[in-house]
Scaffold this motif. Sequence first.
Motif, short mmCIF file in Angstrom:
data_model
loop_
_atom_site.label_atom_id
_atom_site.label_comp_id
_atom_site.label_asym_id
_atom_site.label_seq_id
_atom_site.Cartn_x
_atom_site.Cartn_y
_atom_site.Cartn_z
N ASP A 198 0.84 -1.21 0.00
CA ASP A 198 0.00 0.00 0.00
C ASP A 198 0.87 1.26 0.00
O ASP A 198 1.84 1.37 0.78
N PRO A 199 0.54 2.23 -0.84
CA PRO A 199 1.37 3.44 -0.95
C PRO A 199 1.38 4.32 0.30
O PRO A 199 2.27 5.17 0.45
N LYS A 200 0.43 4.12 1.21
CA LYS A 200 0.39 4.95 2.42
C LYS A 200 1.23 4.37 3.56
O LYS A 200 1.28 4.96 4.65
N MET A 201 1.88 3.24 3.34
CA MET A 201 2.66 2.62 4.41
C MET A 201 3.76 3.53 4.96
O MET A 201 3.95 3.59 6.19
N PRO A 202 4.50 4.26 4.12
CA PRO A 202 5.51 5.17 4.68
C PRO A 202 4.89 6.24 5.59
O PRO A 202 5.48 6.63 6.60
N GLU A 203 3.69 6.71 5.22
CA GLU A 203 3.00 7.70 6.06
C GLU A 203 2.66 7.12 7.43
O GLU A 203 2.85 7.78 8.46
N TYR A 204 2.18 5.89 7.44
CA TYR A 204 1.86 5.24 8.71
C TYR A 204 3.13 4.97 9.52
O TYR A 204 3.13 5.08 10.76
N ALA A 205 4.21 4.60 8.85
CA ALA A 205 5.48 4.36 9.55
C ALA A 205 5.98 5.64 10.22
O ALA A 205 6.44 5.61 11.37
N LEU A 208 3.84 6.31 13.33
CA LEU A 208 4.22 5.45 14.45
C LEU A 208 5.55 5.90 15.05
O LEU A 208 5.72 5.91 16.28
N PHE A 209 6.49 6.28 14.21
CA PHE A 209 7.79 6.76 14.69
C PHE A 209 7.62 7.98 15.58
O PHE A 209 8.21 8.07 16.66
N GLU A 210 6.80 8.93 15.15
CA GLU A 210 6.58 10.14 15.95
C GLU A 210 5.92 9.82 17.29
O GLU A 210 6.22 10.45 18.31
N LEU A 211 5.02 8.87 17.27
CA LEU A 211 4.31 8.51 18.50
C LEU A 211 5.20 7.74 19.48
O LEU A 211 5.02 7.86 20.71
N ARG A 212 6.17 6.99 18.97
CA ARG A 212 6.93 6.08 19.83
C ARG A 212 8.43 6.39 19.93
O ARG A 212 9.17 5.67 20.60
N LYS A 213 8.88 7.47 19.30
CA LYS A 213 10.32 7.75 19.33
C LYS A 213 10.81 8.07 20.73
O LYS A 213 11.96 7.77 21.08
N ALA A 214 9.95 8.64 21.56
CA ALA A 214 10.34 8.92 22.95
C ALA A 214 10.58 7.64 23.73
O ALA A 214 11.27 7.64 24.76
N LYS A 215 10.02 6.53 23.25
CA LYS A 215 10.22 5.23 23.88
C LYS A 215 11.38 4.47 23.25
O LYS A 215 11.62 3.31 23.58
N GLY A 216 12.09 5.15 22.33
CA GLY A 216 13.27 4.54 21.73
C GLY A 216 13.06 3.87 20.39
O GLY A 216 14.00 3.26 19.85
N MET A 217 11.88 3.99 19.80
CA MET A 217 11.63 3.36 18.51
C MET A 217 12.30 4.15 17.40
O MET A 217 12.21 5.38 17.34
N LYS A 227 3.83 -3.26 9.39
CA LYS A 227 3.39 -4.41 8.61
C LYS A 227 2.51 -5.34 9.43
O LYS A 227 1.83 -6.21 8.88
N ASP A 228 2.56 -5.17 10.76
CA ASP A 228 1.68 -5.93 11.64
C ASP A 228 0.26 -5.38 11.49
O ASP A 228 0.02 -4.20 11.79
N PRO A 229 -0.70 -6.18 11.03
CA PRO A 229 -2.06 -5.67 10.79
C PRO A 229 -2.70 -5.01 12.01
O PRO A 229 -3.48 -4.06 11.86
N LEU A 230 -2.39 -5.49 13.22
CA LEU A 230 -2.99 -4.92 14.43
C LEU A 230 -2.47 -3.50 14.68
O LEU A 230 -3.22 -2.62 15.10
N TYR A 231 -1.20 -3.28 14.42
CA TYR A 231 -0.64 -1.92 14.53
C TYR A 231 -1.16 -1.04 13.40
O TYR A 231 -1.52 0.12 13.60
N LEU A 232 -1.23 -1.62 12.21
CA LEU A 232 -1.68 -0.85 11.05
C LEU A 232 -3.13 -0.39 11.24
O LEU A 232 -3.47 0.76 10.92
N GLY A 233 -3.99 -1.25 11.77
CA GLY A 233 -5.38 -0.87 11.99
C GLY A 233 -5.50 0.32 12.93
O GLY A 233 -6.26 1.26 12.67
N CYS A 234 -4.76 0.30 14.03
CA CYS A 234 -4.80 1.41 14.99
C CYS A 234 -4.22 2.69 14.38
O CYS A 234 -4.72 3.79 14.65
N LEU A 235 -3.18 2.55 13.56
CA LEU A 235 -2.61 3.73 12.90
C LEU A 235 -3.59 4.34 11.91
O LEU A 235 -3.65 5.58 11.76
N MET A 236 -4.38 3.53 11.24
CA MET A 236 -5.39 4.05 10.32
C MET A 236 -6.43 4.87 11.09
O MET A 236 -6.86 5.93 10.62
N ILE A 237 -6.82 4.38 12.28
CA ILE A 237 -7.76 5.15 13.10
C ILE A 237 -7.13 6.46 13.54
O ILE A 237 -7.74 7.53 13.46
#
Length: 457
Positions: A198-205, A208-217, A227-237
């Motif tokens: 999906d072309p929007k995958m870099p946007e979702y990545a 997620l990076f912005e949300l979790r970088k403080a935790k070291g991601m 690529k994990d569907p459960l993470y991807l679903g929450c990122l879409m929301i």
Amino acid sequence: CRNDCRSAALGDRDSYLCLRFERLFPPLKPNSRSLVYILRDYCRLADCMRLSQGQLQDGILCRNAAAKVQLFFEMTKKNVEKSTFFRTFVANMLFLLYLCRLFGVLCLQIEYNRIIENKDMEILQQMLKRAQANPQRIVLPEGDEPRTLEAANIILRDKIANLILIGDPAVINQMAEEKGYEYILKGENLTILDPLTDPKMPEYANLLFELRKAKGMTLEQATEKVKDPLYLGCLMIKNGDADGELAGARGTTADTIRPAFQILKTRPGVHIVSGAFLMFTPAKHLGENGFLVFADCAVNPCPSAQELAEIAVTTAETAKALGGIEPRVAMLSFSSKGSAKHELVDKVTEATRIAHELAPNLALDGELQLDAALVESVGAQKAPGSPVAGKANVLVFPDLQAGNIGYKLVERFSGADAVGPILQGIAAPVNDLSRGCKVQDIVQMVIITANQAIGAK
């Protein structure tokens, strides 16, 4: 023979029946045991067609019987030309095969209609109508899971929601074609998202990076994690591309909740996620004409007094938002108003005090034993003057052991319909399924998830 077969269904008489069939019909000797199994299922089928009027378990039984008939036919077809008896027998077996398959499919549809159209579940009917009037975008991360795909076809057919299935489009479409899921194949109000292309995958990545970088991601880790569907679903929301998510047919509750915690987080003022069940019971004198809400039955093994108070308040909100009732909340214990002294009772008493501070206008009382919460005569005796005792419609259990065991006891012993778990406290609708869920469970939970999304807007 028919009576013997029905009896065999209730006991171990297979060997006796095989011997009897062999004596009656010597040509059947090589296949007598298979014939016994088939006729036993035939008797069950005839009984359930006459008596049960389409319970789901009979649909499963009939599909199993159909498989056995097909197997027996394959085993005996070489003998068909040798005997008039065999030709007649096989013709009857083929007709039975057709009945088994037809009745099995009908049972599944009848069970779905029974749940949606049941007058005892008018609340669910109302939610269905709300969902159809205002379709929400619901993500199903397990897009190629067989029950999920079958439920998705029903949801699209009945226009309950606009669906986003996560998975390989080629695999999903092939499964739909094999099963004849025409509404999946039509693709109306359906998006199939491939996490690998999906072309929007870099946007979702990046999100997620912005949300979790403080935790070291790192960005590389985020790119892999989306690529994990459960993470991807929450990122879409989170990104505004979906309104709610339903998962869990394959994974655990922890697998479903973890991405929701990390990405969506909890609602303002709420620090804990819990799981509620809508209980539709035949006991019309209890709760709200037999309808009650139970919590926490799914998430927290041993909540503190503060957490138990938050669970009580959020469950009351769920009861009002989804059930359309004025909640009367009972904080359950093995004690009523100090009748027993124990630290476990103290926790419930403290939780009751905190809940009153969090929601001063909420009808809530505790600690109460179950009979004091539900039965007016007992409530009047054990908790006189209580605004809840004897008429509770929301039951808050002191821990997960009590809640999980309690809802299953009610479901199994009373024949109640338990709809859930409905996850409470998350900033956006994300719900969990049991790995043992049925197709109609998924349909119901999509209806509920859609209503949560409507209420959140």
